[in-house]
Design a protein around this motif. Sequence first.
Motif, short mmCIF file in Angstrom:
data_model
loop_
_atom_site.label_atom_id
_atom_site.label_comp_id
_atom_site.label_asym_id
_atom_site.label_seq_id
_atom_site.Cartn_x
_atom_site.Cartn_y
_atom_site.Cartn_z
N VAL A 53 0.84 -1.20 0.00
CA VAL A 53 0.00 0.00 0.00
C VAL A 53 0.88 1.25 0.00
O VAL A 53 0.61 2.21 -0.74
CB VAL A 53 -0.98 0.00 1.20
CG1 VAL A 53 -1.65 1.35 1.36
CG2 VAL A 53 -2.00 -1.10 1.04
N ALA A 54 1.94 1.26 0.78
CA ALA A 54 2.84 2.41 0.83
C ALA A 54 3.46 2.67 -0.53
O ALA A 54 3.56 3.82 -0.98
CB ALA A 54 3.92 2.20 1.89
N ARG A 55 3.89 1.60 -1.22
CA ARG A 55 4.47 1.76 -2.56
C ARG A 55 3.43 2.29 -3.54
O ARG A 55 3.71 3.17 -4.36
CB ARG A 55 5.02 0.44 -3.07
CG ARG A 55 6.42 0.16 -2.63
CD ARG A 55 7.07 -0.94 -3.45
NE ARG A 55 6.28 -2.14 -3.59
CZ ARG A 55 6.33 -3.20 -2.77
NH1 ARG A 55 7.15 -3.20 -1.76
NH2 ARG A 55 5.57 -4.25 -2.98
N ALA A 56 2.21 1.78 -3.45
CA ALA A 56 1.14 2.21 -4.36
C ALA A 56 0.81 3.68 -4.16
O ALA A 56 0.48 4.38 -5.13
CB ALA A 56 -0.10 1.35 -4.17
N THR A 60 2.28 7.60 -9.36
CA THR A 60 1.41 8.61 -9.93
C THR A 60 0.75 8.04 -11.19
O THR A 60 1.31 7.18 -11.86
CB THR A 60 2.20 9.88 -10.31
OG1 THR A 60 3.24 9.53 -11.21
CG2 THR A 60 2.80 10.54 -9.08
N ALA A 61 -0.41 8.55 -11.47
CA ALA A 61 -1.14 8.09 -12.65
C ALA A 61 -0.44 8.60 -13.91
O ALA A 61 0.16 9.68 -13.90
CB ALA A 61 -2.58 8.61 -12.61
N PRO A 62 -0.53 7.84 -15.00
CA PRO A 62 0.03 8.32 -16.26
C PRO A 62 -0.61 9.66 -16.65
O PRO A 62 -1.80 9.89 -16.38
CB PRO A 62 -0.33 7.23 -17.26
CG PRO A 62 -0.63 6.03 -16.44
CD PRO A 62 -1.12 6.53 -15.13
N GLU A 63 0.14 10.52 -17.29
CA GLU A 63 -0.33 11.86 -17.65
C GLU A 63 -1.63 11.80 -18.47
O GLU A 63 -2.56 12.58 -18.24
CB GLU A 63 0.76 12.60 -18.43
CG GLU A 63 0.49 14.07 -18.59
CD GLU A 63 0.56 14.85 -17.28
OE1 GLU A 63 -0.20 15.83 -17.16
OE2 GLU A 63 1.34 14.48 -16.39
N GLU A 64 -1.71 10.87 -19.41
CA GLU A 64 -2.90 10.75 -20.25
C GLU A 64 -4.14 10.42 -19.42
O GLU A 64 -5.21 11.01 -19.63
CB GLU A 64 -2.68 9.66 -21.30
CG GLU A 64 -3.84 9.50 -22.26
CD GLU A 64 -3.57 8.44 -23.32
OE1 GLU A 64 -4.53 7.71 -23.63
OE2 GLU A 64 -2.43 8.33 -23.80
#
Length: 81
Positions: A53-56, A60-64
């Motif tokens: 969970v810490a890694r997740a 960051t979400a992809p820019e698209e």
Amino acid sequence: MSDCGCSKARQDLEEYLRNEVCKTQHTDIREHLENCPSCRDEALVATTLTEVVARACKETAPEELRDQVFARLREVQSAQH
């Protein structure tokens, strides 16, 4: 050694893993985990889950994808006004 027992070890496991129990409790739980495979396995699962969970949370979400989400939010907001 004062074995705290499975129920006490499991009850305080999360606090133990975050070092939020007093020194005496920490020692009792640590000793219990060293001698109880079942509780040790549960501690391993909890530790692994916390690390995943810490890694997740650092990803960051992809820019698209972010652009698509923000565009959709703007559409919803403008439709409500």
